[in-house]
Design an enzyme around this catalytic site. Structure first.
Site, PDB file in Angstrom:
ATOM      1  N   ALA A  17     -59.805 -82.763  -0.628  1.00  0.00           N
ATOM      2  CA  ALA A  17     -60.591 -81.943   0.146  1.00  0.00           C
ATOM      3  C   ALA A  17     -62.176 -82.089  -0.178  1.00  0.00           C
ATOM      4  CB  ALA A  17     -60.152 -80.554   0.097  1.00  0.00           C
ATOM      5  N   SER A  44     -54.798 -83.694  -6.358  1.00  0.00           N
ATOM      6  CA  SER A  44     -54.727 -84.942  -5.375  1.00  0.00           C
ATOM      7  C   SER A  44     -54.208 -86.065  -5.951  1.00  0.00           C
ATOM      8  CB  SER A  44     -56.189 -84.885  -4.656  1.00  0.00           C
ATOM      9  OG  SER A  44     -56.392 -83.805  -4.151  1.00  0.00           O
ATOM     10  N   GLN A  48     -47.563 -87.711  -4.750  1.00  0.00           N
ATOM     11  CA  GLN A  48     -46.407 -88.546  -4.942  1.00  0.00           C
ATOM     12  C   GLN A  48     -46.095 -88.897  -3.400  1.00  0.00           C
ATOM     13  OE1 GLN A  48     -43.393 -87.501  -7.292  1.00  0.00           O
ATOM     14  NE2 GLN A  48     -44.563 -87.877  -9.260  1.00  0.00           N
ATOM     15  N   GLU A 116     -38.773 -86.287   4.285  1.00  0.00           N
ATOM     16  CA  GLU A 116     -38.733 -85.407   3.317  1.00  0.00           C
ATOM     17  C   GLU A 116     -38.077 -84.167   3.601  1.00  0.00           C
ATOM     18  OE1 GLU A 116     -42.266 -86.571   0.159  1.00  0.00           O
ATOM     19  OE2 GLU A 116     -42.682 -85.109   1.820  1.00  0.00           O
ATOM     20  N   ASP A 208     -60.223 -71.219 -10.553  1.00  0.00           N
ATOM     21  CA  ASP A 208     -61.589 -71.025 -10.390  1.00  0.00           C
ATOM     22  C   ASP A 208     -62.355 -70.466  -9.185  1.00  0.00           C
ATOM     23  OD1 ASP A 208     -61.111 -71.691 -13.097  1.00  0.00           O
ATOM     24  OD2 ASP A 208     -62.421 -73.277 -13.148  1.00  0.00           O
ATOM     25  N   HIS A 229     -41.498 -75.867  -7.178  1.00  0.00           N
ATOM     26  CA  HIS A 229     -40.730 -77.069  -6.635  1.00  0.00           C
ATOM     27  C   HIS A 229     -39.489 -77.101  -7.559  1.00  0.00           C
ATOM     28  CE1 HIS A 229     -39.851 -81.390  -5.871  1.00  0.00           C
ATOM     29  NE2 HIS A 229     -40.879 -81.477  -4.997  1.00  0.00           N
ATOM     30  N   ARG A 275     -37.967 -76.484  -0.049  1.00  0.00           N
ATOM     31  CA  ARG A 275     -37.861 -76.466  -1.294  1.00  0.00           C
ATOM     32  C   ARG A 275     -37.540 -75.225  -1.848  1.00  0.00           C
ATOM     33  NH1 ARG A 275     -43.742 -79.370  -2.183  1.00  0.00           N
ATOM     34  NH2 ARG A 275     -42.637 -81.239  -1.507  1.00  0.00           N
ATOM     35  N   HIS A 336     -45.506 -75.391  -8.349  1.00  0.00           N
ATOM     36  CA  HIS A 336     -46.009 -76.287  -7.670  1.00  0.00           C
ATOM     37  C   HIS A 336     -47.136 -76.404  -6.674  1.00  0.00           C
ATOM     38  CE1 HIS A 336     -45.767 -80.591  -6.438  1.00  0.00           C
ATOM     39  NE2 HIS A 336     -45.441 -80.285  -5.028  1.00  0.00           N
ATOM     40  N   ARG A 371     -44.812 -73.948   2.380  1.00  0.00           N
ATOM     41  CA  ARG A 371     -45.353 -75.206   2.875  1.00  0.00           C
ATOM     42  C   ARG A 371     -44.300 -76.250   3.033  1.00  0.00           C
ATOM     43  NH1 ARG A 371     -47.788 -80.254  -0.635  1.00  0.00           N
ATOM     44  NH2 ARG A 371     -45.993 -79.322  -2.051  1.00  0.00           N
ATOM     45  N   LEU A 377     -51.823 -82.544   1.974  1.00  0.00           N
ATOM     46  CA  LEU A 377     -52.923 -83.547   1.772  1.00  0.00           C
ATOM     47  C   LEU A 377     -53.292 -83.715   3.267  1.00  0.00           C
ATOM     48  CD1 LEU A 377     -51.178 -86.453  -0.418  1.00  0.00           C
ATOM     49  CD2 LEU A 377     -53.378 -84.974  -0.833  1.00  0.00           C
TER      50      LEU A 377
HETATM   51  C1  LIG Z   1     -47.485 -83.538  -8.673  1.00  0.00           C
HETATM   52  C2  LIG Z   1     -47.871 -83.167  -7.107  1.00  0.00           C
HETATM   53  C3  LIG Z   1     -47.304 -83.661  -6.200  1.00  0.00           C
HETATM   54  C4  LIG Z   1     -47.873 -83.516  -4.916  1.00  0.00           C
HETATM   55  N1  LIG Z   1     -47.307 -84.215  -3.721  1.00  0.00           N
HETATM   56  C5  LIG Z   1     -47.911 -83.907  -2.584  1.00  0.00           C
HETATM   57  C6  LIG Z   1     -47.418 -84.766  -1.613  1.00  0.00           C
HETATM   58  O1  LIG Z   1     -46.605 -85.793  -1.653  1.00  0.00           O
HETATM   59  N2  LIG Z   1     -48.029 -84.572  -0.239  1.00  0.00           N
HETATM   60  C7  LIG Z   1     -48.834 -83.676  -0.214  1.00  0.00           C
HETATM   61  O2  LIG Z   1     -49.109 -83.202   1.031  1.00  0.00           O
HETATM   62  N3  LIG Z   1     -49.144 -82.857  -1.148  1.00  0.00           N
HETATM   63  C8  LIG Z   1     -48.602 -83.039  -2.321  1.00  0.00           C
HETATM   64  N4  LIG Z   1     -49.312 -82.194  -3.598  1.00  0.00           N
HETATM   65  C9  LIG Z   1     -50.300 -80.970  -2.991  1.00  0.00           C
HETATM   66  C10 LIG Z   1     -51.473 -81.666  -2.961  1.00  0.00           C
HETATM   67  O3  LIG Z   1     -51.832 -82.766  -3.817  1.00  0.00           O
HETATM   68  C11 LIG Z   1     -52.594 -80.790  -3.101  1.00  0.00           C
HETATM   69  O4  LIG Z   1     -52.287 -79.449  -2.499  1.00  0.00           O
HETATM   70  C12 LIG Z   1     -54.004 -81.318  -2.606  1.00  0.00           C
HETATM   71  O5  LIG Z   1     -53.928 -82.510  -3.017  1.00  0.00           O
HETATM   72  C13 LIG Z   1     -55.110 -80.235  -3.094  1.00  0.00           C
HETATM   73  O6  LIG Z   1     -56.215 -81.008  -3.032  1.00  0.00           O
HETATM   74  P1  LIG Z   1     -57.690 -80.337  -3.167  1.00  0.00           P
HETATM   75  O7  LIG Z   1     -58.611 -81.063  -2.940  1.00  0.00           O
HETATM   76  O8  LIG Z   1     -57.477 -78.791  -2.455  1.00  0.00           O
HETATM   77  O9  LIG Z   1     -57.537 -79.788  -4.952  1.00  0.00           O
HETATM   78  P2  LIG Z   1     -57.439 -80.683  -6.033  1.00  0.00           P
HETATM   79  O10 LIG Z   1     -56.977 -81.937  -5.649  1.00  0.00           O
HETATM   80  O11 LIG Z   1     -56.556 -80.128  -7.127  1.00  0.00           O
HETATM   81  O12 LIG Z   1     -58.998 -80.938  -6.554  1.00  0.00           O
HETATM   82  C14 LIG Z   1     -59.486 -79.962  -7.207  1.00  0.00           C
HETATM   83  C15 LIG Z   1     -60.782 -80.219  -7.488  1.00  0.00           C
HETATM   84  O13 LIG Z   1     -61.591 -79.154  -8.166  1.00  0.00           O
HETATM   85  C16 LIG Z   1     -62.082 -79.266  -9.364  1.00  0.00           C
HETATM   86  N5  LIG Z   1     -62.445 -78.090  -9.950  1.00  0.00           N
HETATM   87  C17 LIG Z   1     -61.654 -76.583 -10.042  1.00  0.00           C
HETATM   88  N6  LIG Z   1     -62.156 -76.006 -10.465  1.00  0.00           N
HETATM   89  C18 LIG Z   1     -63.545 -76.238 -10.651  1.00  0.00           C
HETATM   90  C19 LIG Z   1     -64.760 -75.591 -11.354  1.00  0.00           C
HETATM   91  N7  LIG Z   1     -64.704 -74.403 -11.777  1.00  0.00           N
HETATM   92  N8  LIG Z   1     -65.999 -76.178 -11.357  1.00  0.00           N
HETATM   93  C20 LIG Z   1     -65.802 -77.496 -11.028  1.00  0.00           C
HETATM   94  N9  LIG Z   1     -64.938 -78.059 -10.426  1.00  0.00           N
HETATM   95  C21 LIG Z   1     -63.798 -77.523 -10.332  1.00  0.00           C
HETATM   96  C22 LIG Z   1     -61.207 -79.911 -10.227  1.00  0.00           C
HETATM   97  O14 LIG Z   1     -61.728 -80.938 -11.300  1.00  0.00           O
HETATM   98  C23 LIG Z   1     -60.881 -81.010  -8.999  1.00  0.00           C
HETATM   99  O15 LIG Z   1     -61.661 -81.995  -8.991  1.00  0.00           O
HETATM  100  C24 LIG Z   1     -48.664 -82.354  -4.864  1.00  0.00           C
HETATM  101  C25 LIG Z   1     -49.162 -81.742  -5.794  1.00  0.00           C
HETATM  102  C26 LIG Z   1     -48.766 -82.017  -7.202  1.00  0.00           C
HETATM  103  C27 LIG Z   1     -49.311 -81.530  -8.290  1.00  0.00           C
END
Ligand SMILES: Cc1cc2nc3c(=O)[nH]c(=O)nc-3n(C[C@H](O)[C@H](O)[C@H](O)COP(=O)(O)OP(=O)(O)OC[C@H]3O[C@@H](n4cnc5c(N)ncnc54)[C@H](O)[C@@H]3O)c2cc1C
Length: 488
Positions: A17, A44, A48, A116, A208, A229, A275, A336, A371, A377
């Site tokens: 994001a 992110s 997988q 899936e 946070d 999960h 799930r 999860h 979800r 993603l």
């Molecule tokens: C093991 C696993 C497998 C998954 N598989 C899938 C899949 O196959 N398909 C799918 O669609 N989704 C999947 N998901 C879910 C998906 O990965 C996440 O919902 C998505 O990547 C979230 O992206 P995001 O950018 O919102 O957050 P994130 O990718 O978690 O990024 C969060 C960021 O915020 C930063 N941050 C947090 N707090 C602070 C702070 N106080 N100050 C500064 N920085 C901060 C972190 O350091 C990080 O950089 C999976 C999740 C997991 C855990």
């Protein structure tokens, strides 16, 4: 990044994001992007399975993707947000590819689409079993090539304050506390998994952004909508890693402690039920058999295919002496994903002016109560782009920007956070609100969390990253349990 520096946009988070959002701004926009740990510690990077999108209308349709999303979400989804996700998502997947992100292709050079749980068509594009890492690699290369984006690693946002024309952000860096100013802020801080002992989420997932938005008075919605999960590798050392849904998509069976398939007792869709259904089925089967030993069995598939299709899972299991082609894979449910979060509209606007939230920390309403696999993603891509577009519109309309203001010297004293506080919070959440909530434990847990919050806010502790995370976890636990208590 200097103390009192001024930016147009502060992006908190370097996951999909945060990065895809940052790439939407033109070269003249000063963007500061924060990563609490290193730039790749994020949910992110661990994803997988893949990204769900209708990229080919010959054997799929937008209506079917919408329908599958609603069924998984128990029809609590926001129809407008789902519509945007499903119709706009395919273009964002194509844009990600243009930015250099790779997805697996078949022998004819066409995108290899997998299935899936909960999907009625093969529509999930993936890169082996490490789609998230590939998305992060591709987007990060672009982010790092843009001179207008400053990426600050090991920098934690501890608090956000509204000032005229934007925000003052208090940051904890390796060199000490710093305050910066930004006209707009996009919270992209990811999930809350670390509020549990058993989770697939990495250490950054402490909620946070949700706590900070809550402190600013933003509306938080459906925080008790948490996805568990069904199949995390159940290691002896307590670390969990995900055994993706697509292993079941490729034909794996779920077995109980007696080596029997059991899903037919709970759902007609068997191993491919959504799930939440599979997680609850495992917990019910656990009660029935009196055992928490469960397995995935994919030994009937060709070994070479499995190693090629699931290299990360193969490697992860191998580290624990399990060969996925020859052995049963021990699994158990764990936290999860978070469906709820900071309430936003379809442009990712929160209820606080100039504050946006995208990705897992936001509640767009697309997921409803649960979800659909691989929709998150996609949500991160679609709604971070929309947030950035809205900010661009505001800037073009001449919104006044923020200016640096004097910052009073920060209090750096105080005691270190005592060991055990975070474990205490996690224990409470495991007992009260895991796969099958416990009403009495929720009520008791609320009182305990309230006491922990009072202790944390008592002014005794130094403002360290540990304290910030404990405060976020306790706040998030409080909101989850309060909402759960009201619903029970
Ligand atoms: C093991 C696993 C497998 C998954 N598989 C899938 C899949 O196959 N398909 C799918 O669609 N989704 C999947 N998901 C879910 C998906 O990965 C996440 O919902 C998505 O990547 C979230 O992206 P995001 O950018 O919102 O957050 P994130 O990718 O978690 O990024 C969060 C960021 O915020 C930063 N941050 C947090 N707090 C602070 C702070 N106080 N100050 C500064 N920085 C901060 C972190 O350091 C990080 O950089 C999976 C999740 C997991 C855990």
């Amino acid at each position: 990044m200097k103390d009192q520096a001024v930016y147009d946009v502060l992006i908190v988070g370097s996951g999909v994001a945060g990065m895809y959002g940052a790439l939407q701004f033109d070269p003249g926009t000063r963007v500061l992007m924060l990563a609490k740990y290193d730039k790749t510690t994020s949910n992110s990077n661990l994803a997988q399975g893949g990204v769900a999108a209708v990229l080919d209308l010959t054997d799929d349709s937008y209506d079917l993707h919408v329908k599958d999303t609603f069924i998984a979400g128990r029809h609590e989804n926001d129809p407008e947000a789902v519509d945007v996700l499903v119709h706009e998502g395919p273009d964002d997947v194509r844009k990600a590819m243009e930015l250099g992100v790779r997805f697996d292709r078949n022998a004819d050079g066409e995108l290899d689409k997998t299935l899936e749980g909960g999907h009625s068509r093969r529509r999930i594009v993936h890169y082996k079993d490490c789609t998230g890492a590939e998305l992060v690699r591709g987007l990060l290369a672009q982010v790092e090539a843009r001179p207008n984006i400053t990426l600050a690693e090991n920098t934690a946002l501890s608090a956000l304050k509204r000032v005229r024309g934007g925000f003052r952000a208090d940051l904890l860096t390796d060199e000490g506390p710093v305050s910066v100013f930004a006209s707009f802020c996009m919270l992209c801080t990811g999930g809350i998994g670390r509020v549990y002992r058993y989770t697939t989420n990495p250490k950054s997932a402490t909620g946070d952004g949700i706590r900070i938005a809550w402190e600013l008075g933003a509306s938080i919605k459906h925080l008790s909508y948490i996805q568990f999960h069904p199949t995390a590798f159940n290691s002896e050392d307590g670390e969990q890693f995900l055994i993706s849904e697509s292993v079941r998509g490729e034909g794996a069976y779920l077995l109980n402690c007696r080596g029997e398939r059991f899903m037919d007792r709970y759902d007609d869709r068997l191993e491919l039920a959504p799930r939440d259904v599979v997680s609850r089925s495992i917990m019910m089967e656990s009660r029935r058999t009196g055992s928490d030993r469960f397995y995935l069995d994919i030994r009937h598939e060709d070994a070479a295919f499995l190693y090629e299709r699931f290299p990360a899972i193969t490697e992860g299991c191998r580290r624990y002496g399990v060969d996925i082609a020859k052995d049963l894979i021990p699994i158990f449910p764990c936290q999860h994903y978070l469906m709820g979060g900071i309430e936003v509209d379809i442009d990712s606007k929160t209820t606080v002016p100039r504050l946006y939230a995208c990705g897992e920390c936001a509640c767009t309403g697309v997921h409803g109560k649960n979800r659909l696999a691989s929709n998150s993603l996609l949500e991160a891509l679609v709604f971070s782009r929309r947030a950035a577009a809205d900010i661009r519109r505001c800037m073009q309309n001449g919104y006044p920007g923020v200016e640096a203001l004097p910052v009073a010297p920060r209090e750096t004293g105080g005691a270190p956070l005592p060991a055990g506080v975070v474990d205490e919070i996690r224990g409470i959440m495991q007992r009260a609100y895991f796969v099958m909530p416990d009403a009495a434990a929720i009520r008791f847990g609320l009182k305990q969390i309230d006491n922990i919050l009072k202790r944390l806010k008592g002014g005794k502790y130094a403002c360290t990253r540990e304290w910030v995370e404990a405060l976020s976890l306790a706040t998030v636990a409080y909101i989850v349990l309060k909402e759960a208590d009201e619903k029970i």
